[in-house]
Motif scaffolding. Sequence first.
Motif, PDB file in Angstrom:
ATOM      1  N   PRO A  39       5.097  66.446 -38.683  1.00  0.00           N
ATOM      2  CA  PRO A  39       5.296  66.707 -37.306  1.00  0.00           C
ATOM      3  C   PRO A  39       6.476  67.447 -36.818  1.00  0.00           C
ATOM      4  N   GLY A  40       7.494  66.937 -37.555  1.00  0.00           N
ATOM      5  CA  GLY A  40       8.723  67.882 -37.095  1.00  0.00           C
ATOM      6  C   GLY A  40       8.797  69.256 -37.698  1.00  0.00           C
ATOM      7  N   GLU A  41       8.245  69.528 -38.630  1.00  0.00           N
ATOM      8  CA  GLU A  41       8.039  70.699 -38.963  1.00  0.00           C
ATOM      9  C   GLU A  41       7.225  71.586 -38.040  1.00  0.00           C
ATOM     10  N   GLN A  42       6.022  71.195 -37.689  1.00  0.00           N
ATOM     11  CA  GLN A  42       5.273  71.839 -36.517  1.00  0.00           C
ATOM     12  C   GLN A  42       6.140  71.929 -35.320  1.00  0.00           C
ATOM     13  N   GLN A  43       6.863  71.035 -34.900  1.00  0.00           N
ATOM     14  CA  GLN A  43       7.698  70.921 -33.613  1.00  0.00           C
ATOM     15  C   GLN A  43       8.669  72.300 -34.032  1.00  0.00           C
TER      16      GLN A  43
ATOM     17  N   HIS B   1       8.966  75.731 -31.785  1.00  0.00           N
ATOM     18  CA  HIS B   1      10.116  76.137 -30.937  1.00  0.00           C
ATOM     19  C   HIS B   1      10.597  77.378 -31.433  1.00  0.00           C
ATOM     20  N   ALA B   2      10.584  77.679 -32.583  1.00  0.00           N
ATOM     21  CA  ALA B   2      11.042  79.063 -33.316  1.00  0.00           C
ATOM     22  C   ALA B   2      10.185  80.036 -32.725  1.00  0.00           C
ATOM     23  N   LEU B   3       8.855  79.891 -32.760  1.00  0.00           N
ATOM     24  CA  LEU B   3       7.917  81.076 -32.534  1.00  0.00           C
ATOM     25  C   LEU B   3       7.943  81.181 -30.887  1.00  0.00           C
ATOM     26  N   SER B   4       8.083  80.211 -30.013  1.00  0.00           N
ATOM     27  CA  SER B   4       7.906  80.243 -28.540  1.00  0.00           C
ATOM     28  C   SER B   4       8.662  81.638 -28.186  1.00  0.00           C
ATOM     29  N   PRO B   5       9.878  81.784 -28.245  1.00  0.00           N
ATOM     30  CA  PRO B   5      10.737  82.909 -27.709  1.00  0.00           C
ATOM     31  C   PRO B   5      10.307  84.255 -28.069  1.00  0.00           C
TER      32      PRO B   5
END
Length: 146
Positions: free
Chosen positions: A127-131, A135-139
């Motif tokens: 789950p932490g890796e997914q988050q 987070h990294a992909l969004s911007p």
Amino acid sequence: TAQTAEELSRDLGVFVNRLLASTHRDLFAAIEKAGLSITQVKCLQVLYEADAPLSLGAVSDSLGLSLPAISRAVDALVRRGEVKREEDPRDRRSKLLTVTARGRATCERLLALRLAGIRTFVAELEPGEQQALAHALSPVLQRTAP
């Protein structure tokens, strides 16, 4: 610690290679079973995503492949009924290409296989890796949106 652009590029390359290797097995098997070449799949995808009919030259430019290679791929797709080639009403010497219903179904089937593989990859992350990935992909995705 902050990575250099070179280190980040290397790590991103390793990540993409692992992602493709782990998620595209079924996709490549389906492409092989369908008797399609990678160039044919690329042509089909460009025509599938196009808002209007495209010329052979436009497909060639879009993919960065030679006109003869695109022409051979399109000829095979026309024979298979995946692509329709029609005379350009503005220039009878030119032909316009569109994806047929059959070609659209092929594209959608291949896209579904690609997405299923990526879903499996994401589900196997903690789950932490997914988050962290989200987070990294969004911007980046916001900046590169069409």
